[in-house]
Design a protein around this motif. Sequence first.
Motif, PDB file in Angstrom:
ATOM      1  N   PHE A   1       0.837  -1.199   0.000  1.00 34.30           N
ATOM      2  CA  PHE A   1       0.000   0.000   0.000  1.00 34.30           C
ATOM      3  C   PHE A   1       0.876   1.256   0.000  1.00 34.30           C
ATOM      4  O   PHE A   1       2.081   1.191   0.230  1.00 34.30           O
ATOM      5  N   ASP A   2       0.233   2.416  -0.277  1.00 38.28           N
ATOM      6  CA  ASP A   2       0.980   3.652  -0.477  1.00 38.28           C
ATOM      7  C   ASP A   2       1.017   4.558   0.746  1.00 38.28           C
ATOM      8  O   ASP A   2       2.064   5.136   1.058  1.00 38.28           O
ATOM      9  N   VAL A   3      -0.108   4.741   1.428  1.00 37.43           N
ATOM     10  CA  VAL A   3      -0.180   5.697   2.526  1.00 37.43           C
ATOM     11  C   VAL A   3      -0.930   5.072   3.694  1.00 37.43           C
ATOM     12  O   VAL A   3      -1.605   4.049   3.557  1.00 37.43           O
ATOM     13  N   SER A   4      -0.826   5.725   4.853  1.00 41.34           N
ATOM     14  CA  SER A   4      -1.583   5.288   6.020  1.00 41.34           C
ATOM     15  C   SER A   4      -1.893   6.481   6.901  1.00 41.34           C
ATOM     16  O   SER A   4      -1.229   7.520   6.835  1.00 41.34           O
ATOM     17  N   GLY A   5      -2.912   6.333   7.743  1.00 34.70           N
ATOM     18  CA  GLY A   5      -3.273   7.357   8.713  1.00 34.70           C
ATOM     19  C   GLY A   5      -3.761   6.699   9.983  1.00 34.70           C
ATOM     20  O   GLY A   5      -4.450   5.665   9.931  1.00 34.70           O
ATOM     21  N   ALA A   6      -3.397   7.235  11.136  1.00 35.77           N
ATOM     22  CA  ALA A   6      -3.813   6.704  12.433  1.00 35.77           C
ATOM     23  C   ALA A   6      -4.890   7.605  13.025  1.00 35.77           C
ATOM     24  O   ALA A   6      -4.752   8.822  13.031  1.00 35.77           O
ATOM     25  N   PHE A   7      -5.959   6.987  13.554  1.00 37.23           N
ATOM     26  CA  PHE A   7      -7.102   7.765  14.036  1.00 37.23           C
ATOM     27  C   PHE A   7      -7.420   7.540  15.507  1.00 37.23           C
ATOM     28  O   PHE A   7      -8.152   8.319  16.103  1.00 37.23           O
ATOM     29  N   GLY A   8      -6.912   6.455  16.105  1.00 39.16           N
ATOM     30  CA  GLY A   8      -7.233   6.195  17.500  1.00 39.16           C
ATOM     31  C   GLY A   8      -6.198   5.307  18.167  1.00 39.16           C
ATOM     32  O   GLY A   8      -5.533   4.510  17.502  1.00 39.16           O
ATOM     33  N   ILE A   9      -6.043   5.458  19.500  1.00 36.68           N
ATOM     34  CA  ILE A   9      -5.110   4.650  20.273  1.00 36.68           C
ATOM     35  C   ILE A   9      -5.723   4.396  21.647  1.00 36.68           C
ATOM     36  O   ILE A   9      -6.434   5.247  22.194  1.00 36.68           O
ATOM     37  N   ASN A  10      -5.458   3.203  22.209  1.00 39.25           N
ATOM     38  CA  ASN A  10      -5.946   2.906  23.548  1.00 39.25           C
ATOM     39  C   ASN A  10      -4.791   2.837  24.538  1.00 39.25           C
ATOM     40  O   ASN A  10      -3.623   3.008  24.172  1.00 39.25           O
ATOM     41  N   ASP A  11      -5.115   2.561  25.822  1.00 40.47           N
ATOM     42  CA  ASP A  11      -4.091   2.544  26.862  1.00 40.47           C
ATOM     43  C   ASP A  11      -3.138   1.362  26.723  1.00 40.47           C
ATOM     44  O   ASP A  11      -2.079   1.344  27.367  1.00 40.47           O
ATOM     45  N   ARG A  12      -3.476   0.379  25.906  1.00 41.50           N
ATOM     46  CA  ARG A  12      -2.609  -0.772  25.675  1.00 41.50           C
ATOM     47  C   ARG A  12      -1.631  -0.530  24.530  1.00 41.50           C
ATOM     48  O   ARG A  12      -0.814  -1.391  24.218  1.00 41.50           O
ATOM     49  N   GLY A  13      -1.728   0.643  23.922  1.00 40.84           N
ATOM     50  CA  GLY A  13      -0.833   0.962  22.817  1.00 40.84           C
ATOM     51  C   GLY A  13      -1.300   0.450  21.474  1.00 40.84           C
ATOM     52  O   GLY A  13      -0.566   0.561  20.489  1.00 40.84           O
ATOM     53  N   GLN A  14      -2.497  -0.117  21.408  1.00 44.18           N
ATOM     54  CA  GLN A  14      -3.057  -0.535  20.117  1.00 44.18           C
ATOM     55  C   GLN A  14      -3.538   0.704  19.368  1.00 44.18           C
ATOM     56  O   GLN A  14      -4.189   1.579  19.944  1.00 44.18           O
ATOM     57  N   ILE A  15      -3.215   0.770  18.089  1.00 47.76           N
ATOM     58  CA  ILE A  15      -3.531   1.928  17.257  1.00 47.76           C
ATOM     59  C   ILE A  15      -4.360   1.470  16.068  1.00 47.76           C
ATOM     60  O   ILE A  15      -4.082   0.412  15.480  1.00 47.76           O
ATOM     61  N   VAL A  16      -5.368   2.238  15.714  1.00 51.10           N
ATOM     62  CA  VAL A  16      -6.191   1.907  14.553  1.00 51.10           C
ATOM     63  C   VAL A  16      -6.206   3.062  13.570  1.00 51.10           C
ATOM     64  O   VAL A  16      -5.972   4.217  13.923  1.00 51.10           O
ATOM     65  N   GLY A  17      -6.487   2.723  12.315  1.00 52.08           N
ATOM     66  CA  GLY A  17      -6.552   3.732  11.266  1.00 52.08           C
ATOM     67  C   GLY A  17      -6.862   3.081   9.934  1.00 52.08           C
ATOM     68  O   GLY A  17      -7.678   2.166   9.850  1.00 52.08           O
ATOM     69  N   ALA A  18      -6.146   3.536   8.906  1.00 48.49           N
ATOM     70  CA  ALA A  18      -6.419   3.043   7.558  1.00 48.49           C
ATOM     71  C   ALA A  18      -5.151   3.109   6.714  1.00 48.49           C
ATOM     72  O   ALA A  18      -4.237   3.895   6.992  1.00 48.49           O
ATOM     73  N   SER A  19      -5.115   2.278   5.694  1.00 47.03           N
ATOM     74  CA  SER A  19      -4.029   2.302   4.712  1.00 47.03           C
ATOM     75  C   SER A  19      -4.653   2.259   3.328  1.00 47.03           C
ATOM     76  O   SER A  19      -5.627   1.524   3.100  1.00 47.03           O
ATOM     77  N   THR A  20      -4.110   3.061   2.412  1.00 45.71           N
ATOM     78  CA  THR A  20      -4.716   3.226   1.090  1.00 45.71           C
ATOM     79  C   THR A  20      -3.725   2.867  -0.009  1.00 45.71           C
ATOM     80  O   THR A  20      -2.538   3.191   0.072  1.00 45.71           O
ATOM     81  N   TYR A  21      -4.265   2.182  -1.024  1.00 40.36           N
ATOM     82  CA  TYR A  21      -3.530   1.885  -2.256  1.00 40.36           C
ATOM     83  C   TYR A  21      -4.154   2.738  -3.347  1.00 40.36           C
ATOM     84  O   TYR A  21      -5.378   2.848  -3.441  1.00 40.36           O
ATOM     85  N   PHE A  22      -3.322   3.376  -4.180  1.00 40.41           N
ATOM     86  CA  PHE A  22      -3.843   4.382  -5.100  1.00 40.41           C
ATOM     87  C   PHE A  22      -4.369   3.835  -6.421  1.00 40.41           C
ATOM     88  O   PHE A  22      -5.306   4.375  -6.990  1.00 40.41           O
ATOM     89  N   ASP A  23      -3.771   2.801  -6.971  1.00 33.41           N
ATOM     90  CA  ASP A  23      -4.115   2.399  -8.346  1.00 33.41           C
ATOM     91  C   ASP A  23      -4.209   0.879  -8.458  1.00 33.41           C
ATOM     92  O   ASP A  23      -3.190   0.215  -8.586  1.00 33.41           O
ATOM     93  N   PRO A  24      -5.430   0.290  -8.473  1.00 36.31           N
ATOM     94  CA  PRO A  24      -6.722   0.963  -8.283  1.00 36.31           C
ATOM     95  C   PRO A  24      -6.909   1.358  -6.825  1.00 36.31           C
ATOM     96  O   PRO A  24      -6.347   0.721  -5.934  1.00 36.31           O
ATOM     97  N   ARG A  25      -7.684   2.392  -6.577  1.00 39.12           N
ATOM     98  CA  ARG A  25      -7.829   2.924  -5.222  1.00 39.12           C
ATOM     99  C   ARG A  25      -8.550   1.927  -4.324  1.00 39.12           C
ATOM    100  O   ARG A  25      -9.608   1.402  -4.668  1.00 39.12           O
ATOM    101  N   GLU A  26      -7.960   1.687  -3.163  1.00 37.62           N
ATOM    102  CA  GLU A  26      -8.532   0.775  -2.185  1.00 37.62           C
ATOM    103  C   GLU A  26      -8.047   1.191  -0.800  1.00 37.62           C
ATOM    104  O   GLU A  26      -6.872   1.484  -0.602  1.00 37.62           O
ATOM    105  N   THR A  27      -8.960   1.237   0.181  1.00 36.61           N
ATOM    106  CA  THR A  27      -8.620   1.598   1.552  1.00 36.61           C
ATOM    107  C   THR A  27      -9.029   0.476   2.486  1.00 36.61           C
ATOM    108  O   THR A  27     -10.158  -0.031   2.419  1.00 36.61           O
ATOM    109  N   ARG A  28      -8.105   0.077   3.370  1.00 33.64           N
ATOM    110  CA  ARG A  28      -8.333  -1.018   4.300  1.00 33.64           C
ATOM    111  C   ARG A  28      -8.156  -0.530   5.734  1.00 33.64           C
ATOM    112  O   ARG A  28      -7.306   0.313   6.021  1.00 33.64           O
TER     113      ARG A  28
END
Length: 204
Positions: free
Chosen positions: A138-165
């Motif tokens: 994948f090409d890019v990523s962004g983090a949107f949330g974190i908990n007290d255990r250090g787990q982080i969530v967000g998304a990663s995007t692939y540009f061609d063809p566009r797909e976000t996971r």
Amino acid sequence: GGKSWTEITEGLPTEFGFAAATHPHDRDTFYVIPLDPGHGRTMPDGKAAVWRTRDAGSSWQRLGNGLPQENAYVGVLRDGMAIDRQDEPGLYFGTSTGQLYTSTDEGESWSEIAGSDSEHAILWRDGALIDLGVLPGFDVSGAFGINDRGQIVGASTYFDPRETRAVLWEDGRPIDVTPPGFGDCSAAAINNGGDAVFAGIINT
């Protein structure tokens, strides 16, 4: 201190620039980013570099390994460079066109961690920036949330063809946690129990 001053620009490509950073553990070592003093105020000759002295300005070394060396007509503003206070301090600078570069070896080599097509999720921990990376392929990523255990969530995007996971960062690695049946999806938050909320498109 400050009763007398010494000119130390000899050896630098120009006498103009804004950004500077002082080594937190060695008072004779610091970094500057010289710029072309003309109207554009960009990297000289379009070649990006940071300059380092280890002897309080008596000599300078150009540090450009990993930085763009063609058409890098970018500027770095007054607050555009920083150094953390780790035992081996990390260096960071951002450009006027949106790229963010970091060095973990005192400027010997650089990597781009954010830019027009290479944005990575970043964690700020104990005074240092940590590149969380992207899902494999994948090409890019962004983090949107974190908990007290250090787990982080967000998304990663692939540009061609566009797909976000949806992504969970755990133990230093990104994991695809997109729920079954979803197309483009991102994880927006996670609680201390590990429950996450998602936003996405359900395949029909």
